[in-house]
Design an enzyme around this catalytic site. Structure first.
Site, short mmCIF file in Angstrom:
data_model
loop_
_atom_site.label_atom_id
_atom_site.label_comp_id
_atom_site.label_asym_id
_atom_site.label_seq_id
_atom_site.Cartn_x
_atom_site.Cartn_y
_atom_site.Cartn_z
N ALA A 120 0.83 -1.20 0.00
CA ALA A 120 0.00 0.00 0.00
C ALA A 120 0.86 1.25 0.00
CB ALA A 120 -0.94 -0.01 1.20
N TYR A 121 1.89 1.25 0.78
CA TYR A 121 2.79 2.41 0.87
C TYR A 121 3.60 2.57 -0.41
CZ TYR A 121 6.51 5.45 2.75
OH TYR A 121 7.39 6.47 2.96
N SER A 122 4.21 1.47 -0.88
CA SER A 122 5.09 1.55 -2.05
C SER A 122 4.31 1.95 -3.30
CB SER A 122 5.77 0.20 -2.28
OG SER A 122 6.56 -0.16 -1.18
#
Length: 684
Positions: free
Chosen positions: A573-575
């Site tokens: 989700a972050y990447s």
């Protein structure tokens, strides 16, 4: 005007201490002196450098402000050297300044006021000189002689205007000698000179003089409509805010074409009354209330006539035309005044009918001083015209003050401005970590900083840190949720109202969520994209609108992550969201280029200190993904980079500064890594 003298407060003060006390009382009354204006002095007996008792004039130093003045701001000038000059018939300004430098008790003290000789030549122990609005109102009208006689009788002597310097000092002394019973001298279009055997006596005389002027003005104002009444109906407060927000960046671009400015908007009742009045246009062409005003506000404001102040496009067009006329007229005024090089042809006061007033300066503090001065000017205009037609300095007299060689020399000796001076920066996620470090670093290089964060209290705390470090009005702290369109827009509006526009946007706010893809909830995925992708879009969109409206170029710096180049296991989700941010930044470089707007990226990695990104949950999940304990996490990330170095918020802030400043003026669409060297994350 009531006396504020407190016998208990003054009881244990000595001669110079009493002067400081009285000076601060004067400075605290905003209608008596504008910032940096006014002069006070006392004559004392001191020992000189050889131990001899000598008479010394302690007089306000040049550039000091009476409301905060201290003993160290009163240089001592030996009276025998001062009185020796009474034999002279004339003396040039620079010659006088050089002479007084040799007469100082302490050679390292501040430069004495240009009005030092005026204080020294007067045969009185204490002297107070103010630019009181009430007094200037009596002298700045065509019936000044009659008005002064009616108010003061023979108690007060009026002298024609003469620029500060040697000749006016001699004239004041000679007038004082011819009229020993006079209680004060009034300098036309300038202010008051009161004296006494003690500092208290001089102070009380000043208060009495001004109080009598105020009573006369109050009596004259009864039943009178100021400024000829309303010509343009003022917009409502909500409409004024809307129009000011729409036109401020455009105006800042117009007046900041040669040198950027910081700008303030003011629609206080007195400003609105004047700007909307029938007489505003004509009164705006006459001149300043006092010579001191000219240095900050220029001789004239730029008056913008509009038919409907509720229509942003029409107001912007009227502003463009009015500023253009001002530049032409101001250039002609300088050429006629003496052929000096025009230092800045743009207005510092812009009044818009039915809307309010914009003021400009090299920083927000200066723009505020200009605003304060014009409030005083409006007060004087309103009172003076109740006695007769308003009059001011001639264009030549105003030019001689504004382009006074001593003032120009002082400006030339000022230290160079810092590289981000006159720039306005908005930093998202500014309450901690990288955002806080960037805000402090950019402010240290001269920027005004808008610190925005979901944690509004934290943002205000960082803004307070900036102000404590670099000075008043240099930062504001705002609550902003980057995932909320209305919240982002509101924060940008506050930035425009506070400083007039923007130059640099540091899009830094972010959150982290660590989880394997097959275990991740849709809500966590969407929340990551809302903040780490959509949030950057909302910030970029608002920033681009302001920067394009200004037409001055600008810079975006996006704080992304090493994960854009080298995503991490269980960090989808972050990447993925951060990769979208990076692509947005590159597209912004394409779209901003034709407008001189640059967009660049910083990719940090593992910045733990003061970071809300690295919550306990994220630390635990990242440790699990790497197969290590939470205690080993920071050391693990340090060892995996080539330099084996911990990455600190200040390290990232240095890269942000480079990309935000003119150091990278020809760099856009670039990614700089601040990760200690992670091979898989090398840009390629």
């Amino acid at each position: 005007m009531n006396s504020r003298w407190d016998e208990a407060a003054a009881k244990n003060l000595d001669g110079l201490g009493l002067l400081v006390y009285a000076s601060r009382l004067i400075g605290a009354e905003t209608s008596l002196v504008v910032w940096g204006g006014g002069n006070t002095s006392v004559k004392l007996v001191e020992r000189d450098y050889r131990g001899r008792e000598v008479r010394v004039l302690r007089v306000k130093g040049s550039g000091s402000d009476l409301k905060s003045i201290e003993k160290k701001h009163f240089p001592g000038v030996r009276m025998d050297d001062v009185l020796a000059l009474l034999e002279r018939q004339d003396m040039g300004d620079q010659e006088m300044v050089d002479y007084l430098a040799h007469a100082l008790q302490e050679p390292t003290s501040p430069r004495p006021s240009i009005e030092t000789l005026l204080h020294g030549f007067l045969a009185a122990e204490a002297v107070i000189h103010t630019h009181a609005d009430a007094i200037v109102s009596l002298t700045n009208n065509e019936r000044a002689a009659d008005v002064l006689r009616d108010v003061y009788g023979a108690d007060v002597i009026a002298l024609p205007y003469r620029r500060p310097g040697f000749l006016i000092s001699r004239e004041v002394a000679e007038t004082f000698a011819r009229h020993p019973k006079a209680k004060a001298l009034l300098l036309e279009k300038h202010g008051t000179i009161c004296w006494g055997a003690t500092v208290k006596e001089a102070y009380l005389s000043t208060m009495d003089l001004i109080g009598r002027a105020e009573e006369a003005i109050e009596h004259r104002a009864k039943g009178r409509v100021r400024f000829g009444g309303v010509a343009v109906s003022a917009a409502s407060p909500e409409e004024r805010r809307k129009v000011a927000l729409a036109v401020a960046p455009h105006l800042r671009g117009l007046v900041g074409r040669e040198r950027r400015v910081v700008m303030a908007f003011d629609d206080a009742p007195d400003v609105l009354e004047f700007a909307s009045s029938r007489e505003a246009a004509a009164l705006s062409t006459i001149g300043p209330a006092t010579p001191d005003h000219t240095i900050y506000t220029k001789r004239l404001p730029c008056f913008v006539a509009v038919n409907d102040p509720r229509e942003p496009a029409a107001v912007a067009a009227a502003i463009t035309a009015a500023v253009g006329r001002f530049v032409v007229d101001y250039t002609a005024y300088v050429n006629a005044g003496g052929g000096a090089a025009v230092t800045d042809a743009f207005p510092r006061v812009i009044t818009v009918a039915g809307l309010g007033m914009f003021t400009t300066g090299k920083d927000r503090r200066t723009a505020g001083i200009v605003s304060d001065i014009y409030h005083h000017t409006i007060s004087v205009l309103g009172a003076a015209t109740s006695f007769g037609a308003y009059v001011s300095l001639s264009a030549q007299d105003a030019f001689d003050v504004e382009y006074w060689p001593l003032e120009l020399y002082k400006l030339s000796q000022a230290p160079p401005e810092k590289e981000l001076a006159r720039r306005i920066v908005l930093v998202t996620g500014g309450a901690s970590g990288i955002g806080r470090a960037a805000a402090l670093r950019l402010a240290a290089e001269g920027a005004h900083v808008v610190v925005a964060d979901l944690d509004a209290a934290g943002a205000r705390k960082v803004a307070d840190e900036v102000v404590a470090a670099v000075g008043p009005a240099r930062a504001i702290g705002l609550g902003m949720d980057v995932a909320s369109e209305s919240s982002v827009r509101a924060a940008f509006e506050e930035a425009v109202l506070a400083y007039g526009g923007l130059d640099i946007v540091i899009s830094n706010a972010g959150i982290a969520h660590s989880s394997p893809v097959d275990q991740m909830t849709l809500a966590d995925w969407e929340r990551s994209f809302a903040v780490n992708s959509t949030g950057h879009f909302l910030v970029a969109r608002e920033g681009m609108r302001v920067l394009k409206a200004q037409g001055l170029g600008g810079a975006f710096v996006f704080v992304a992550t090493k994960n854009v180049m080298s995503p991490g296991k269980d960090f989808a989700a972050y990447s993925a969201a951060k990769a979208a941010e990076a692509q947005l930044a590159k597209v912004l470089a394409l779209e901003g280029g034709p407008h001189g707007i640059r967009s660049n990226i910083v990719n940090p990695d593992a910045v733990f200190r003061d970071s809300k990104l690295w919550s306990e949950d994220v630390r635990r999940e990242r440790a699990r993904a790497q197969g290590i304990s939470v205690e080993q996490l920071e050391d693990f990330y340090r060892k995996r980079n080539i330099l084996a170095a911990p990455i600190l918020p200040e390290d990232v802030a240095e890269a942000v500064l480079f990309l935000a400043s003119e150091r990278s003026a020809k760099t856009t669409g670039c990614t700089i890594t601040v990760d200690g060297g992670v091979k898989d994350a090398f840009p390629r």
